[in-house]
Design a protein around this motif. Structure first.
Motif, mmCIF file in Angstrom:
data_model
loop_
_atom_site.group_PDB
_atom_site.id
_atom_site.type_symbol
_atom_site.label_atom_id
_atom_site.label_comp_id
_atom_site.label_asym_id
_atom_site.label_seq_id
_atom_site.Cartn_x
_atom_site.Cartn_y
_atom_site.Cartn_z
ATOM 1 N N LYS A 44 23.692 -33.124 36.098
ATOM 2 C CA LYS A 44 24.355 -31.815 36.001
ATOM 3 C C LYS A 44 23.373 -30.677 36.255
ATOM 4 O O LYS A 44 23.354 -29.666 35.552
ATOM 5 C CB LYS A 44 25.023 -31.652 34.627
ATOM 6 N N GLU A 45 22.557 -30.873 37.283
ATOM 7 C CA GLU A 45 21.566 -29.860 37.626
ATOM 8 C C GLU A 45 21.273 -29.897 39.121
ATOM 9 O O GLU A 45 21.588 -30.873 39.816
ATOM 10 C CB GLU A 45 20.271 -30.060 36.835
ATOM 11 N N MET A 46 20.639 -28.830 39.598
ATOM 12 C CA MET A 46 20.322 -28.734 41.021
ATOM 13 C C MET A 46 19.243 -27.672 41.194
ATOM 14 O O MET A 46 19.170 -26.697 40.437
ATOM 15 C CB MET A 46 21.585 -28.349 41.810
ATOM 16 N N MET A 47 18.380 -27.861 42.179
ATOM 17 C CA MET A 47 17.368 -26.854 42.472
ATOM 18 C C MET A 47 18.058 -25.547 42.858
ATOM 19 O O MET A 47 19.005 -25.543 43.643
ATOM 20 C CB MET A 47 16.461 -27.308 43.616
ATOM 21 N N LEU A 48 17.594 -24.455 42.292
ATOM 22 C CA LEU A 48 18.200 -23.154 42.558
ATOM 23 C C LEU A 48 18.197 -22.823 44.048
ATOM 24 O O LEU A 48 19.198 -22.349 44.595
ATOM 25 C CB LEU A 48 17.465 -22.064 41.772
ATOM 26 N N ALA A 49 17.075 -23.071 44.717
ATOM 27 C CA ALA A 49 16.958 -22.750 46.143
ATOM 28 C C ALA A 49 18.006 -23.492 46.965
ATOM 29 O O ALA A 49 18.546 -22.955 47.931
ATOM 30 C CB ALA A 49 15.553 -23.078 46.634
ATOM 31 N N LYS A 93 22.002 -22.478 32.772
ATOM 32 C CA LYS A 93 20.683 -22.020 32.358
ATOM 33 C C LYS A 93 19.664 -22.370 33.428
ATOM 34 O O LYS A 93 19.882 -23.282 34.244
ATOM 35 C CB LYS A 93 20.288 -22.637 31.017
ATOM 36 N N ILE A 94 18.590 -21.628 33.448
ATOM 37 C CA ILE A 94 17.507 -21.819 34.413
ATOM 38 C C ILE A 94 16.330 -22.496 33.717
ATOM 39 O O ILE A 94 15.907 -22.085 32.628
ATOM 40 C CB ILE A 94 17.054 -20.473 35.002
ATOM 41 N N VAL A 95 15.800 -23.530 34.341
ATOM 42 C CA VAL A 95 14.647 -24.246 33.792
ATOM 43 C C VAL A 95 13.529 -24.238 34.838
ATOM 44 O O VAL A 95 13.763 -24.564 36.008
ATOM 45 C CB VAL A 95 15.017 -25.706 33.439
ATOM 46 N N GLN A 96 12.331 -23.863 34.402
ATOM 47 C CA GLN A 96 11.172 -23.857 35.303
ATOM 48 C C GLN A 96 10.586 -25.271 35.373
ATOM 49 O O GLN A 96 10.314 -25.898 34.352
ATOM 50 C CB GLN A 96 10.110 -22.894 34.786
ATOM 51 N N THR A 97 10.432 -25.789 36.597
ATOM 52 C CA THR A 97 9.825 -27.103 36.792
ATOM 53 C C THR A 97 8.656 -26.957 37.769
ATOM 54 O O THR A 97 8.528 -25.918 38.439
ATOM 55 C CB THR A 97 10.838 -28.111 37.379
ATOM 56 N N PRO A 98 7.800 -27.978 37.877
ATOM 57 C CA PRO A 98 6.671 -27.893 38.809
ATOM 58 C C PRO A 98 7.105 -27.665 40.256
ATOM 59 O O PRO A 98 6.328 -27.121 41.052
ATOM 60 C CB PRO A 98 5.985 -29.257 38.643
ATOM 61 N N THR A 99 8.319 -28.066 40.602
ATOM 62 C CA THR A 99 8.780 -27.919 41.991
ATOM 63 C C THR A 99 9.631 -26.672 42.204
ATOM 64 O O THR A 99 10.086 -26.415 43.312
ATOM 65 C CB THR A 99 9.602 -29.154 42.408
ATOM 66 N N GLY A 100 9.846 -25.896 41.149
ATOM 67 C CA GLY A 100 10.650 -24.681 41.288
ATOM 68 C C GLY A 100 11.691 -24.551 40.195
ATOM 69 O O GLY A 100 11.717 -25.342 39.241
ATOM 70 N N LEU A 101 12.559 -23.553 40.322
ATOM 71 C CA LEU A 101 13.590 -23.313 39.318
ATOM 72 C C LEU A 101 14.771 -24.263 39.501
ATOM 73 O O LEU A 101 15.238 -24.477 40.618
ATOM 74 C CB LEU A 101 14.080 -21.859 39.394
ATOM 75 N N VAL A 102 15.244 -24.797 38.385
ATOM 76 C CA VAL A 102 16.381 -25.707 38.390
ATOM 77 C C VAL A 102 17.531 -25.069 37.607
ATOM 78 O O VAL A 102 17.312 -24.485 36.544
ATOM 79 C CB VAL A 102 16.016 -27.078 37.755
#
Length: 269
Positions: A221-226, A254-263
């Motif tokens: 239930k998530e996806m990279m914002l970009a 909600k937005i979660v910061q990950t090493p590869t970008g915002l999720v």
């Protein structure tokens, strides 16, 4: 002294708007939500989102911002509420209650709302309708005085009467033009409304469901914002950026910061 104070206040207000507009121009061309997700200032956020309002075919409407979108962009909600109240009192903007949800409110700059009134007045002229003087009465005596989202029938009649002799037809014209709507609970009360917003309100509701459905179908239930921002919505004429800001601010996402970008994640109930 009073004149000096008034001129000083006007000068400060004008400078603030010019500075905000200048800041806004730096961001107008930013397309990535990841790079323009949060702001430290309410007015800067308002002007940027106004500039980024989607171009909608076949709908003649001035840009507006959802209050939930501000909550997603300026983290201090108390400050947002305080700033909105101040800007409303200064007649920089107007706030409208929407029928898309219990707490949904739209924010429109006063100059844009004035332009919207002129558009519906012109359309009424083209239809050769009578009682067109009510549009000027509405702008001059009602809008400038009544800053809240609703107005009672007697107060509306009294304020319009400052312009001339009011008839039932005058108020009917304002309703038919989309500037007022009767409240269902109390027919003696009216909501101020934004003309031509009907199809967009449908798009807001359907777009919310479509974005949440898209994410709920994914494994986590998530996806990279970009990546999500590039998705095209079938059920809404508004763009993904518009809906993401709304859903983040309302707490559905909600937005979660990950090493590869915002999720972007669906918030747990």
């Amino acid at each position: 002294m009073e004149n000096y104070g008034s001129e000083s206040s006007k000068g400060k207000k004008r400078r603030r708007e010019e500075e905000s507009a200048a800041e806004s121009s730096d961001f107008d061309q930013i397309l990535s939500l990841e790079k323009s997700l949060t702001f430290s200032d309410t007015m800067v956020a308002l002007r940027i989102m106004r500039a980024q309002f989607p171009q909608i075919d076949k709908v003649s409407i001035q840009p507006f911002i959802l209050q939930s979108q501000l909550y997603s962009s300026v983290k201090d909600r108390t400050r947002v509420d305080r700033d909105l109240e101040s800007l409303k009192r200064e007649k920089v903007l107007r706030i409208f209650k929407l029928n898309t949800g219990q707490d949904d409110h739209a924010i429109m700059f006063s100059e844009d709302y004035s332009s919207q009134i002129e558009r519906v007045k012109k359309r009424s002229q083209e239809k050769k309708l009578g009682n067109l003087e009510v549009f000027e009465w509405f702008k001059t005596h009602v809008i400038d005085f009544k800053l809240e989202p609703s107005i009672e029938h007697h107060e509306l009649w009294t304020l319009l009467s400052l312009g001339g002799k009011v008839k039932d037809e005058h108020i009917s014209l304002l309703i038919n033009a989309g500037l007022l709507t009767r409240q269902l609970i109390d027919p003696n009360m009216y909501w101020f409304t934004i003309p031509n917003i009907g199809s967009i309100l449908k798009g807001i509701s359907q777009g919310r469901k479509e974005v949440l459905s898209l994410l709920n179908r994914r494994r986590y239930k998530e996806m990279m914002l970009a990546s999500l921002e590039k998705k095209h919505l079938r059920l809404s004429s508004l763009d993904m950026r518009f809906h993401l800001r709304d859903l983040i601010g309302s707490g559905h996402l909600k937005i979660v910061q990950t090493p590869t970008g915002l999720v972007v994640q669906v918030s747990k109930d």
